[in-house]
Design a protein around this motif. Sequence first.
Motif, short mmCIF file in Angstrom:
data_model
loop_
_atom_site.label_atom_id
_atom_site.label_comp_id
_atom_site.label_asym_id
_atom_site.label_seq_id
_atom_site.Cartn_x
_atom_site.Cartn_y
_atom_site.Cartn_z
N GLU A 184 -12.06 -12.24 -3.86
CA GLU A 184 -10.91 -13.11 -4.14
C GLU A 184 -9.58 -12.41 -3.83
O GLU A 184 -8.64 -13.02 -3.29
CB GLU A 184 -10.91 -13.54 -5.61
N LEU A 185 -9.51 -11.14 -4.17
CA LEU A 185 -8.29 -10.40 -3.85
C LEU A 185 -8.09 -10.28 -2.34
O LEU A 185 -6.96 -10.44 -1.82
CB LEU A 185 -8.35 -8.99 -4.48
N LYS A 186 -9.13 -10.02 -1.67
CA LYS A 186 -9.01 -9.96 -0.21
C LYS A 186 -8.59 -11.32 0.35
O LYS A 186 -7.76 -11.41 1.27
CB LYS A 186 -10.35 -9.52 0.39
N MET A 187 -9.18 -12.37 -0.18
CA MET A 187 -8.79 -13.72 0.26
C MET A 187 -7.30 -14.00 -0.06
O MET A 187 -6.57 -14.58 0.77
CB MET A 187 -9.68 -14.77 -0.41
N VAL A 236 10.89 -12.80 2.01
CA VAL A 236 10.13 -11.74 2.69
C VAL A 236 9.84 -10.62 1.70
O VAL A 236 8.71 -10.09 1.61
CB VAL A 236 10.90 -11.24 3.92
N TYR A 237 10.85 -10.23 0.95
CA TYR A 237 10.64 -9.17 -0.02
C TYR A 237 9.62 -9.58 -1.10
O TYR A 237 8.78 -8.78 -1.51
CB TYR A 237 11.98 -8.76 -0.67
N THR A 238 9.73 -10.80 -1.52
CA THR A 238 8.78 -11.26 -2.57
C THR A 238 7.35 -11.31 -2.05
O THR A 238 6.40 -10.87 -2.73
CB THR A 238 9.21 -12.65 -3.06
N ILE A 239 7.18 -11.84 -0.85
CA ILE A 239 5.80 -11.89 -0.30
C ILE A 239 5.26 -10.49 -0.06
O ILE A 239 4.06 -10.21 -0.32
CB ILE A 239 5.81 -12.72 1.00
N ASP A 240 6.09 -9.59 0.38
CA ASP A 240 5.63 -8.23 0.62
C ASP A 240 5.24 -7.55 -0.69
O ASP A 240 4.21 -6.84 -0.76
CB ASP A 240 6.74 -7.43 1.31
N ALA A 241 6.04 -7.78 -1.71
CA ALA A 241 5.70 -7.20 -3.01
C ALA A 241 4.38 -7.78 -3.53
O ALA A 241 3.53 -7.07 -4.12
CB ALA A 241 6.83 -7.44 -4.01
N THR A 242 4.19 -9.07 -3.31
CA THR A 242 2.93 -9.69 -3.75
C THR A 242 1.74 -9.09 -3.01
O THR A 242 0.67 -8.82 -3.61
CB THR A 242 3.00 -11.22 -3.52
N ILE A 243 1.92 -8.90 -1.72
CA ILE A 243 0.79 -8.32 -0.94
C ILE A 243 0.49 -6.90 -1.43
O ILE A 243 -0.68 -6.50 -1.57
CB ILE A 243 1.15 -8.35 0.55
N GLN A 254 -4.29 -14.75 2.51
CA GLN A 254 -3.48 -15.98 2.36
C GLN A 254 -1.97 -15.67 2.37
O GLN A 254 -1.16 -16.55 2.71
CB GLN A 254 -3.85 -16.71 1.07
N LYS A 255 -1.55 -14.48 2.04
CA LYS A 255 -0.12 -14.13 2.04
C LYS A 255 0.39 -13.73 3.43
O LYS A 255 1.61 -13.57 3.65
CB LYS A 255 0.13 -12.95 1.06
N GLU A 256 -0.48 -13.59 4.34
CA GLU A 256 -0.04 -13.19 5.69
C GLU A 256 0.72 -14.35 6.38
O GLU A 256 1.75 -14.12 7.05
CB GLU A 256 -1.27 -12.80 6.50
N ALA A 257 0.28 -15.54 6.28
CA ALA A 257 0.95 -16.68 6.95
C ALA A 257 2.40 -16.93 6.42
O ALA A 257 3.37 -17.06 7.19
CB ALA A 257 0.12 -17.95 6.80
N PRO A 258 2.58 -16.98 5.09
CA PRO A 258 3.96 -17.13 4.61
C PRO A 258 4.86 -15.97 5.04
O PRO A 258 6.06 -16.17 5.32
CB PRO A 258 3.81 -17.17 3.09
N MET A 259 4.28 -14.76 5.07
CA MET A 259 5.09 -13.62 5.53
C MET A 259 5.48 -13.79 7.00
O MET A 259 6.63 -13.53 7.39
CB MET A 259 4.30 -12.31 5.33
#
Length: 573
Positions: free
Chosen positions: A435-438, A478-485, A442-447
Amino acid sequence: ANHHSRRQHGGPRWTPDSNTVATMYGRCCTTDLETRCSSVNLPWRPSTYYKVAGVNTTLGPYTKNLCGRQYPVMTSYPPMTSCTAVSGGPIINCPVPSYPVMHSCPAITPRPPINCPVVNPCSVIDPCPTMDPCAPGTSNRIALFSRYTPGEWVESNHNNYKQSDCSRHNAEKLREDTSRLIQDKAQLTRKIQNDTSANIGQRVEDISFWKSELDHELDQMIMEIHALGQVKRRVEKALEETDAHLQMVQECLYHREKRMGIDLVHDEVETQLLEEMRIIKCIQERLKRGIERAAEQLANNRAAQHELERDLCDKCSAYWIDDKAHQMKNTSDGINYYCGIEQVNATITNPGSWLKYTEENILRSQCERAASSRLRDELEKLLAATSEELWKQFNNVNLAFTHRIFEIGDAKKKLQMHLAKVLQEIFQMECTIEELKMAIRQKEAPMKVAQTRLEERIKRPNMELCCDQPQHRLVCEVYTIDATIQTLKQRLQESQNALQLLVQTKSVLEYDIAVKANSLFIDQEKCMGMRRTLPNTPRLIGCTQLNAGHYCARPPPEKKPCNCGCKGKKKVT
């Protein structure tokens, strides 16, 4: 005879020579001596008289008479059963002397012989008293042809009557004494023989009594030897069983050395097994000492049995011999003279030593039987005590094994439960990682969208490059998505570490379960499997089967055959 015929026919007279005169004179003197003893002249032949009277006369040494002449002394011997004819020589008509008759009994004193009075040969009655026959130059004719008076003839007859009465009286008295002596000696012989038979009969009874005592004691000793031999074999059997028991304990200790890991522990089972091995070795020493004592006692019993058998064999031979001697009679066959046998002393004992020897043999046998009986009781108690000790320690070891097997089984079950939980957690952790890998993917496209937007807005010309609100929002996105990843990757790493730890725990649990399974197999299958084949109580006390409530049955005793020659004879009870 010639001289007598010449006198009748008137012929010339016969004149003897000097030698004839001397001979006739000697016979005359001797005849005078005989006349003084018996006062009778024998006109018949001397040989006939000797045949009738049975008196043998011989010439003794010469003696001198009053005249100085030497004459032979006549000696009379006892009558013989058969006498040869004696011719010539002087005859003494004296009573036959009674000589003693030799008997076996010294108490009979023979009568003294009747002796004739000693008469001087020169004191005979001379028919011619005026003439001295001893004077030199005197003719022997008067002495040769002398005659006797009628008084002398009558006196000679009376003397013969008296001599006959005396001889008959002496002979009759001798016959009576002889008859009485024969009866007394026959009665004495019968009495002695009866007393001897009674003594031999009493001896036979004594031998029979002690023979029966020896026979009874020998039966008891044989039974005791058989009983002690059975107990000894039981002890030996028990010793063999302890060897198997000791080997089993050593096998258990050897198998438990194959435990692995944490289960290779000095637990209560091992302690009890070592204690059981010590007890078994101690019991073996006690049993060995008991076997040695039993062997020594059996040797003593067999020695006493040998003495009893030898004494009994001698008693049987003596009984047979004395019984044969007791049944002998004067009319029995096989009796014979054995000259000098009464002087042979082949005895080596007296009644006291004979009785003491038999009593000592019986007493020794009784003492040995008593010692053997005490030893049998001690061995029986030893077998019971050792069996009880073995069973007690055997049960203690089995209880320790049971408790240990229960503990191992419980630990194994708990480990298996934990392993199941760990496996479940591993599965869930793997799902979480996926699930974590998934989520990261999933965060790659928004980034990409946010960064592409910023790239496109950079291409605005001149003053259009304004730091407006959308610009701020894109940068913030961008910063938020990167922090999430980054957060998701960190959690993914943590999840992977947790999964790795779960896998290691799973391995530990599986190994521990395998160790518990191995220990459980050793204790439950190998050790307890061998201990289930341990002999029961009868085998531990040396018996292989039960027989009507007794472990060992006694067969009837068997006596060795006697070699004394009394086989087949009737047993005296």
